[in-house]
Design a protein around this motif. Structure first.
Motif, mmCIF file in Angstrom:
data_model
loop_
_atom_site.group_PDB
_atom_site.id
_atom_site.type_symbol
_atom_site.label_atom_id
_atom_site.label_comp_id
_atom_site.label_asym_id
_atom_site.label_seq_id
_atom_site.Cartn_x
_atom_site.Cartn_y
_atom_site.Cartn_z
ATOM 1 N N ARG B 14 -2.671 28.926 49.283
ATOM 2 C CA ARG B 14 -1.674 27.970 48.790
ATOM 3 C C ARG B 14 -0.471 28.700 48.202
ATOM 4 O O ARG B 14 -0.593 29.821 47.689
ATOM 5 C CB ARG B 14 -2.297 27.071 47.730
ATOM 6 C CG ARG B 14 -3.394 26.163 48.269
ATOM 7 C CD ARG B 14 -3.777 25.094 47.253
ATOM 8 N NE ARG B 14 -4.830 24.239 47.775
ATOM 9 C CZ ARG B 14 -4.594 23.215 48.582
ATOM 10 N NH1 ARG B 14 -3.363 22.916 48.955
ATOM 11 N NH2 ARG B 14 -5.601 22.481 49.007
ATOM 12 N N THR B 15 0.648 28.051 48.275
ATOM 13 C CA THR B 15 1.876 28.588 47.677
ATOM 14 C C THR B 15 1.636 28.921 46.210
ATOM 15 O O THR B 15 1.052 28.120 45.476
ATOM 16 C CB THR B 15 3.014 27.569 47.800
ATOM 17 O OG1 THR B 15 3.225 27.295 49.185
ATOM 18 C CG2 THR B 15 4.292 28.109 47.192
ATOM 19 N N SER B 82 4.279 32.724 49.351
ATOM 20 C CA SER B 82 5.234 31.690 49.738
ATOM 21 C C SER B 82 5.076 31.395 51.222
ATOM 22 O O SER B 82 4.523 32.205 51.980
ATOM 23 C CB SER B 82 6.664 32.135 49.436
ATOM 24 O OG SER B 82 6.997 33.267 50.201
ATOM 25 N N THR B 83 5.581 30.264 51.647
ATOM 26 C CA THR B 83 5.385 29.858 53.045
ATOM 27 C C THR B 83 6.043 30.825 54.012
ATOM 28 O O THR B 83 5.581 30.983 55.150
ATOM 29 C CB THR B 83 5.926 28.438 53.264
ATOM 30 O OG1 THR B 83 7.294 28.378 52.841
ATOM 31 C CG2 THR B 83 5.106 27.410 52.486
ATOM 32 N N ASN B 84 7.118 31.489 53.587
ATOM 33 C CA ASN B 84 7.765 32.438 54.499
ATOM 34 C C ASN B 84 6.987 33.747 54.644
ATOM 35 O O ASN B 84 7.413 34.652 55.372
ATOM 36 C CB ASN B 84 9.215 32.715 54.093
ATOM 37 C CG ASN B 84 9.338 33.372 52.742
ATOM 38 O OD1 ASN B 84 8.362 33.843 52.166
ATOM 39 N ND2 ASN B 84 10.551 33.407 52.213
ATOM 40 N N THR B 86 3.884 33.496 55.699
ATOM 41 C CA THR B 86 2.951 33.171 56.781
ATOM 42 C C THR B 86 3.255 34.089 57.953
ATOM 43 O O THR B 86 4.378 34.116 58.459
ATOM 44 C CB THR B 86 3.111 31.700 57.199
ATOM 45 O OG1 THR B 86 2.654 30.861 56.141
ATOM 46 C CG2 THR B 86 2.322 31.408 58.463
ATOM 47 N N THR B 112 -1.887 32.226 56.648
ATOM 48 C CA THR B 112 -1.111 30.991 56.592
ATOM 49 C C THR B 112 -0.991 30.571 55.129
ATOM 50 O O THR B 112 -2.010 30.453 54.433
ATOM 51 C CB THR B 112 -1.783 29.864 57.393
ATOM 52 O OG1 THR B 112 -1.929 30.283 58.759
ATOM 53 C CG2 THR B 112 -0.950 28.593 57.349
ATOM 54 N N VAL B 114 0.234 27.594 52.728
ATOM 55 C CA VAL B 114 0.564 26.164 52.810
ATOM 56 C C VAL B 114 1.068 25.631 51.467
ATOM 57 O O VAL B 114 0.853 26.245 50.428
ATOM 58 C CB VAL B 114 -0.659 25.354 53.289
ATOM 59 C CG1 VAL B 114 -1.059 25.784 54.684
ATOM 60 C CG2 VAL B 114 -1.820 25.495 52.306
#
Lengths: 113, 114
Positions: B14-15, B82-84, B86, B112, B114
């Motif tokens: 998770r973020t 963070s999502t970036n 991934t 990943t 999320v």
């Protein structure tokens, strides 16, 4: 590290010989040329390395002309399992502090039946 | 068969989580590396280490840190995922001063966030 340029993608058929050419116009005297192969969801795998003329192993041949500004990876009689991304890298084999490898975009080879 | 082993093939985080990616090599290599691979961007070097407790920034170190307490183990840390971030993360090792063919890569960890 010297910049390399290679085709984004190539198609071939089973049993054919495939030649992938890489340009490295500003290669330095101490630079070696190395090719890696990468299958989906795996890390790159060393194929072959050379400095000049011709190198051959059980997987491929590498042809390097006298000016060393380009090189050609030759895969004899490809099969479907040779479908992968092929990376050409040029770097100083003497470099310490990591011998960092700089990967370009590679050439995506698709072998068709 | 010598190898570089990455602890996870797939991770979902998770973020904001702190994430540890572990890499172990059994070849007694001095040099170890962390790359990330994204479509269209190829492999980009995050950090590398040429000795125990030594580390050097690669091309994209922001948002990452590393730890090399033992020769065989090199950890990549995402302090606050963070999502970036991934991406596919690849660990590699090599001997110092060796031709580039000395690089051995692990199978990668697909992270990943999320």
């Amino acid at each position: 590290l010297a910049k390399t340029t290679q085709p984004i993608s190539m198609d071939s058929y089973e049993g054919q010989e495939v030649n992938i050419t890489c340009s490295h116009n500003n290669i330095a005297t101490n630079d070696y040329i190395t090719w890696y192969q990468q299958f989906p969801s795996q890390g790159p795998r060393f194929i072959i390395q050379g400095y000049k003329t011709k190198v051959t192993n059980e997987v491929a041949s590498l042809f390097i002309p006298a000016d060393r500004k380009s090189s050609t990876l030759s895969l004899p009689r490809v099969s479907l399992s040779d479908t992968a991304v092929y990376y050409c890298l040029v770097g100083d084999s003497r470099a310490n502090a990591g011998n960092m490898l700089t990967f370009g975009g590679g050439t995506r080879l698709m072998v068709k039946p | 068969d010598v190898k570089v082993t990455q602890s996870s093939r797939y991770l979902v985080k998770r973020t904001g989580e702190k994430v540890f990616l572990e890499c172990v090599q059994d070849m007694d290599h001095e040099n170890m590396f962390w790359y990330r691979q994204d479509p269209g961007l190829g492999l980009r070097l995050i950090y590398f280490s040429y000795d125990v407790k030594m580390k050097e920034k690669g091309d994209i170190p922001e948002g990452y840190s590393v730890s090399r307490e033992k020769k065989e183990r090199f950890s990549l840390i995402l302090e606050s995922a963070s999502t970036n971030q991934t991406s596919m993360y690849l660990c590699a090792s090599s001997l110092p001063g060796q031709n580039n063919y000395g690089y051995t890569f692990g199978s990668g960890t697909r992270l990943t966030v999320v």
